[in-house]
Design an enzyme around this catalytic site. Sequence first.
Site, PDB file in Angstrom:
ATOM      1  N   GLY A 240      -9.941  68.716  28.031  1.00  0.00           N
ATOM      2  CA  GLY A 240      -9.505  67.391  28.451  1.00  0.00           C
ATOM      3  C   GLY A 240     -10.142  66.279  27.647  1.00  0.00           C
ATOM      4  O   GLY A 240      -9.963  65.095  27.959  1.00  0.00           O
ATOM      5  N   ARG A 287      -5.337  68.694  23.438  1.00  0.00           N
ATOM      6  CA  ARG A 287      -5.094  67.399  22.816  1.00  0.00           C
ATOM      7  C   ARG A 287      -5.994  67.146  21.598  1.00  0.00           C
ATOM      8  O   ARG A 287      -5.505  66.732  20.552  1.00  0.00           O
ATOM      9  CB  ARG A 287      -5.337  66.283  23.845  1.00  0.00           C
ATOM     10  CG  ARG A 287      -5.021  64.891  23.332  1.00  0.00           C
ATOM     11  CD  ARG A 287      -5.466  63.833  24.348  1.00  0.00           C
ATOM     12  NE  ARG A 287      -4.981  64.110  25.670  1.00  0.00           N
ATOM     13  CZ  ARG A 287      -3.780  63.748  26.123  1.00  0.00           C
ATOM     14  NH1 ARG A 287      -2.970  63.068  25.346  1.00  0.00           N
ATOM     15  NH2 ARG A 287      -3.417  64.052  27.344  1.00  0.00           N
ATOM     16  N   TYR A 326       3.448  58.452  30.928  1.00  0.00           N
ATOM     17  CA  TYR A 326       2.034  58.178  31.235  1.00  0.00           C
ATOM     18  C   TYR A 326       1.587  56.769  30.840  1.00  0.00           C
ATOM     19  O   TYR A 326       0.387  56.514  30.774  1.00  0.00           O
ATOM     20  CB  TYR A 326       1.124  59.161  30.470  1.00  0.00           C
ATOM     21  CG  TYR A 326       1.386  60.629  30.625  1.00  0.00           C
ATOM     22  CD1 TYR A 326       1.494  61.222  31.883  1.00  0.00           C
ATOM     23  CD2 TYR A 326       1.467  61.451  29.512  1.00  0.00           C
ATOM     24  CE1 TYR A 326       1.687  62.588  31.997  1.00  0.00           C
ATOM     25  CE2 TYR A 326       1.655  62.824  29.629  1.00  0.00           C
ATOM     26  CZ  TYR A 326       1.770  63.378  30.874  1.00  0.00           C
ATOM     27  OH  TYR A 326       1.954  64.727  30.985  1.00  0.00           O
ATOM     28  N   CYS A 353      19.460  55.792  26.985  1.00  0.00           N
ATOM     29  CA  CYS A 353      20.028  54.918  27.995  1.00  0.00           C
ATOM     30  C   CYS A 353      19.153  54.873  29.245  1.00  0.00           C
ATOM     31  O   CYS A 353      19.560  55.303  30.327  1.00  0.00           O
ATOM     32  CB  CYS A 353      21.440  55.408  28.330  1.00  0.00           C
ATOM     33  SG  CYS A 353      22.293  54.320  29.448  1.00  0.00           S
TER      34      CYS A 353
END
Length: 429
Positions: A240, A287, A326, A353
């Site tokens: 994380g 990440r 997010y 859209c």
Amino acid sequence: MFTIKDHLEIKNNHLMIGGADTTVLAEQFGTPLYITNESRVIGNFSAYRKAFPDADINYAAKANGSFAIIRILAREGAGADVFSFGELYMALLAGIPREKILFNGNSKTDFELQKAVEIGIKVSVDSIDELHTLSKIADSLGKTVEIAFRVNPDVSAKTHPKISTGLRTSKFGIPSEEVVDAYKEANGLPGILPAGIHCHIGSQILDTTPFTEATHKMMDLVEKITGLGINLKFVDMGSGLGIPYKKDEGQAPTPLDHAKAILPVFEERTRALGISISPRLVLEPGRFIVADTTILLARVNTVKKAARNFVGVDAGFNLLVRPTMYDSYHHVVVANKANSRPADTYTIVGPICETGDIFAKDRTLPHIEKGDLIALLDAGAYGFSMSSQYNGRPRCAEVLIKDGEADVIRSREDFVDLLNGQKLPARLM
Ligand SMILES: *Cc1c(COP(=O)(O)O)cnc(C)c1O
């Protein structure tokens, strides 16, 4: 030539990645285009390995599931955190050995559990109910499966609520006060071998103190579990670790900072257990390994002055959903005018859209006109892996840069791909 964001450079006013000119790549491969710098992937993984020299580093495959990227990490010696049979399949195919894989997930199917048992993959068990299902499956196959329990440590990760996973109210894991009983129960069940313990408190974490808090809580549990006579082989602290999406966000923590938050506590407390073989530490970064390795390059279709100065590009949240989902920030560079003077304030929007299809709001950028190239930086994690064909848009291509040369690692989808798997009943022919 000068450097922005470490491995990105500007040369002749063009944004360069891994030595390749983004404006040339746009001509060569078309837009939108995901572009990944291979050496940056390797560099980020090495940084983690150096920070945790005695730990196993399991790459969280969901962050970027592109096969070439998993393959690069497999060759670097990474293990994998997988969250589905699909990710397990890809990790194995990429050459990650089964011993280095942990099968996570809060709602696995019986098929997934059975596959894990058959192949011999460790399973992170998310509930007592799942424990019983797994025991029955393993027993009926005459096999023993190594498990960890996913602990909900009740630690606030101080990040966006949608990516906080270790809060008491989260759907993930077993409440920490019930965990010791879970090990007692697991210990007596056929086909089950309690081998580790697992937590993961959230994502994009920029303050490392929650990691220390979680380590203490996990080691409290390890102590109690060891007291039951169960010797755990591994303690998986998830990951994380955040990255500095905003350049001015101050100093973002590095893998070394992550290690400083975890290792002293882990080492001191494993010593205090007084057992001959200490559990091995496992980390599961996603990440950090891939986010800053990749840009999403999009072409400007149209510019419009309305409530805002809207710049419509050819990529939308179908290709990068993080800003929409997010409220994430991605730094924007006008790739063909990377060094030009800031001229105006622009809002970069996609062609989807939906009102929420906005990549970047009110950014001060060089003068933008039709045909310019917009680069969204740090798009390598939870970018392509969350893409869709929404609004009838085939997914874009991905290229991998090595020493300035580009290889396609995923072909651009064609319009016929929109029909993949679809069938007309005879009456509609
Ligand atoms: C998503 C996830 C990770 C990786 O998180 P990052 O924020 O990308 O580092 C690790 N472990 C588990 C269990 C996860 O669900």
